[in-house]
Write an enzyme that holds these catalytic residues in place. Sequence first.
Site, short mmCIF file in Angstrom:
data_model
loop_
_atom_site.label_atom_id
_atom_site.label_comp_id
_atom_site.label_asym_id
_atom_site.label_seq_id
_atom_site.Cartn_x
_atom_site.Cartn_y
_atom_site.Cartn_z
N ASP A 235 11.69 5.05 -5.75
CA ASP A 235 11.67 6.44 -5.27
C ASP A 235 13.07 6.98 -5.09
O ASP A 235 13.38 8.09 -5.55
CB ASP A 235 10.94 6.51 -3.93
CG ASP A 235 9.44 6.68 -4.07
OD1 ASP A 235 9.01 7.30 -5.07
OD2 ASP A 235 8.70 6.21 -3.20
N ASN B 167 13.67 9.72 -7.84
CA ASN B 167 13.48 11.07 -7.34
C ASN B 167 14.78 11.87 -7.27
O ASN B 167 14.79 13.00 -6.76
CB ASN B 167 12.80 11.03 -5.96
CG ASN B 167 11.32 10.66 -6.08
OD1 ASN B 167 10.72 10.83 -7.13
ND2 ASN B 167 10.76 10.14 -5.01
N PHE C 149 17.00 2.88 7.35
CA PHE C 149 18.21 2.14 6.96
C PHE C 149 18.78 2.71 5.66
O PHE C 149 19.98 2.99 5.56
CB PHE C 149 17.90 0.66 6.80
CG PHE C 149 19.06 -0.16 6.30
CD1 PHE C 149 20.11 -0.47 7.13
CD2 PHE C 149 19.10 -0.61 4.98
CE1 PHE C 149 21.21 -1.21 6.67
CE2 PHE C 149 20.17 -1.35 4.50
CZ PHE C 149 21.22 -1.65 5.36
N HIS C 150 17.92 2.88 4.66
CA HIS C 150 18.38 3.46 3.39
C HIS C 150 19.02 4.82 3.63
O HIS C 150 20.09 5.14 3.10
CB HIS C 150 17.23 3.61 2.40
CG HIS C 150 17.60 4.44 1.20
ND1 HIS C 150 17.51 5.83 1.20
CD2 HIS C 150 18.11 4.10 -0.01
CE1 HIS C 150 17.93 6.29 0.05
NE2 HIS C 150 18.30 5.26 -0.71
N ILE D 80 15.84 6.18 -6.35
CA ILE D 80 16.57 6.39 -7.61
C ILE D 80 15.87 7.44 -8.44
O ILE D 80 16.45 8.45 -8.84
CB ILE D 80 16.67 5.08 -8.41
CG1 ILE D 80 17.40 4.00 -7.61
CG2 ILE D 80 17.37 5.32 -9.75
CD1 ILE D 80 17.36 2.63 -8.25
N LEU E 183 0.84 -1.19 0.00
CA LEU E 183 0.00 0.00 0.00
C LEU E 183 0.88 1.24 0.00
O LEU E 183 1.66 1.47 0.93
CB LEU E 183 -0.93 0.01 1.22
CG LEU E 183 -2.26 -0.74 1.07
CD1 LEU E 183 -2.02 -2.22 0.85
CD2 LEU E 183 -3.16 -0.51 2.28
N ASP E 184 0.77 2.02 -1.05
CA ASP E 184 1.62 3.19 -1.24
C ASP E 184 1.27 4.30 -0.24
O ASP E 184 0.08 4.62 -0.05
CB ASP E 184 1.43 3.71 -2.67
CG ASP E 184 2.20 4.98 -2.94
OD1 ASP E 184 3.44 4.93 -2.95
OD2 ASP E 184 1.56 6.05 -3.12
N ALA E 185 2.29 4.88 0.36
CA ALA E 185 2.19 6.11 1.16
C ALA E 185 0.96 6.14 2.06
O ALA E 185 0.12 7.04 1.96
CB ALA E 185 2.22 7.32 0.23
N THR E 186 0.87 5.18 2.98
CA THR E 186 -0.27 5.19 3.89
C THR E 186 -0.23 6.40 4.82
O THR E 186 -1.27 6.76 5.40
CB THR E 186 -0.32 3.89 4.71
OG1 THR E 186 0.94 3.68 5.36
CG2 THR E 186 -0.62 2.70 3.82
N GLU F 267 3.82 1.24 2.96
CA GLU F 267 4.88 2.24 2.85
C GLU F 267 4.44 3.43 3.68
O GLU F 267 3.40 4.04 3.40
CB GLU F 267 5.10 2.67 1.40
CG GLU F 267 6.24 3.66 1.27
CD GLU F 267 6.10 4.65 0.12
OE1 GLU F 267 7.10 5.29 -0.22
OE2 GLU F 267 4.98 4.79 -0.42
#
Length: 607
Positions: free
Chosen positions: A374, A378, A306-307, A376, A242-245, A279
């Site tokens: 995202d 963005n 982490f990223h 990469i 689920l994108d950008a909850t 997400e």
Amino acid sequence: VWAPDRRQVEVAVLDDHDHEVGRHPLTRAADGYFAGAVPGLGAGSRYLYVLDGEVRRPDPASRYQPEGVHGPSAVVDPSFAWTDQGWQGRPLEEIILYEVHIGTATPDGTFESFIERLPYLQSLGVTTIEIMPVADFPGTRNWGYDGVSLFAPARAYGGPDGLKRLVDAAHSQGLAVFQDVVYNHLGPDGNYLRDFSPHYFTSGEQTPWGEAIDFTRPEVRAFVIANALYWAHEYHVDGLRLDATHALLEAGRKQMLRELTEQVRANLPAGRNFVLCAEDDRNDTWLITPSARGGAGMDAIWADDFHHEIQVAVAGDNEGYFVDYTGSAADVAATLRQGWFYTGQRSEFRGRNRGTDPSAFDPPHFIYSIQNHDQIGNRAFGERLSAYVGRATYRAVSCLLLLSPYTPLLFQGQEWAAETPFLFFTDHEPALGELVTTGRRKEFAHFVAFQGPEIPDPQASSSFEASKLRWDEIEDLPHTQTLDLYRELLSLRQSLPAFRDRTRAHWDSTALDDNTVALRYSSPTGQDDLLLVVNLKDALHVTLNEDTLTTPPTGYRWQVLLSSDDIRFGGPHSLTDLQMAVDAAGLAAGHPVAVALQAVPEAGGAQ
């Protein structure tokens, strides 16, 4: 169809030339739904809704839009000759994600053409394909987050049957399939929900990408939950991302997400593994707290800290949300130990406290990456991490990702350090497209001051074409060496006893110095203990046996399992040389490196 503010809704039946050949009124119910049966239609028949005798619109729940999102809807026969009987999906603990954008993953950019790549993915060692959104969008190229026909697999990718064939073929290879879905907004072009009812949306509230959907209304929640069940039932997918909850408005967010997870669980056969992922940038454990304890009941959550720590450590990013991270070995180790870095402390970027305590949840519930669409896409020029950090660094952080206890995600081509960028691309009508291009270039203007290159135009077909993977790269050095490293890392992840139980009780992490992180998996006997030492920058110089984390169990010694410095992977050393250093209780290198060590009995010692 739900159209509570309309007096009349009819179905206009069209011929092959889109001429109207019949019109059928639907009956209104008290709750604002219009319903009816239209006889004589079969698969491929085209139709539109006619609202109050004037406004002609495609079906909001159309299963196929053969002429695009502005054209008529088509009837689809939902039956399919599935061959995946007995397939139960994969449990969360087995998930290793491989994110793909169907349009750029192969030269043809279709579901069918990606089927040819499934044996490669199976041999690589990933277990799950995560498909970026396929809900149909305007034009022929898009990331998918501008989708407006939520139930219609994009015609540009091959439509409903193409997606079903891909899922069925993936299951035959033992690969699960997750579908990325967007429920926080609809795209700006072809969004006709408001014509059926303005109550699909809140009064004037906005997400960063468009009008906010009003999930306080049960009819709106039902529409989205039906979509989630649709992917599970008609397409046999094994999970949803689920994108950008965090972009769901708070008033209806909790009710909608809890209701969605409960409905999905209740409407799937016993024993079926179906993984729901969120997400969300708030580090909110409510999302993965079981619904019986008041949470949303989802399975996993994106853990971007982490990223961000790795990005700051190896690339030095310091703008936007990166101001909240130091990239120090201590903070990387803390992130690994906790699950995410922000557990409630103040965020400078947000100007408020951020995060919750994740200690009650085991690592598989957190999804880690060092690259995704995202992070990469963005960037101004869509560069991959491997394009702007050294090869030694890239190998080292790849080891940290894949030998951490968390659920890893790879982005297509990451495993061979693909040279193709992943640019932002769209195919909007000219007026909207010009706004997108202008906005994109304004956003990144400070990156290209003083005669720098021009930001690629999202509307240009060249941006899309440049983003297509070049699979022939995997036959050439150094790509084949990087691919060999990823294959071995994934093989170790699936074969090492240390990964069979990734509960918090069996591992720990710490900083050995300013640049070096150590991660230790412990076993009751000691024989399966695993130590991962990763230097993120500069040079490695570590003396083993100096603390509890790096000392092998009594009667055991460290044996080198893998080194990112191995000649096989493009490094300068053999494992024999490294083993000699380990036997002398030291590790040294003049550059970033990762070394995995396993405890084995000393000669004449413990058995």
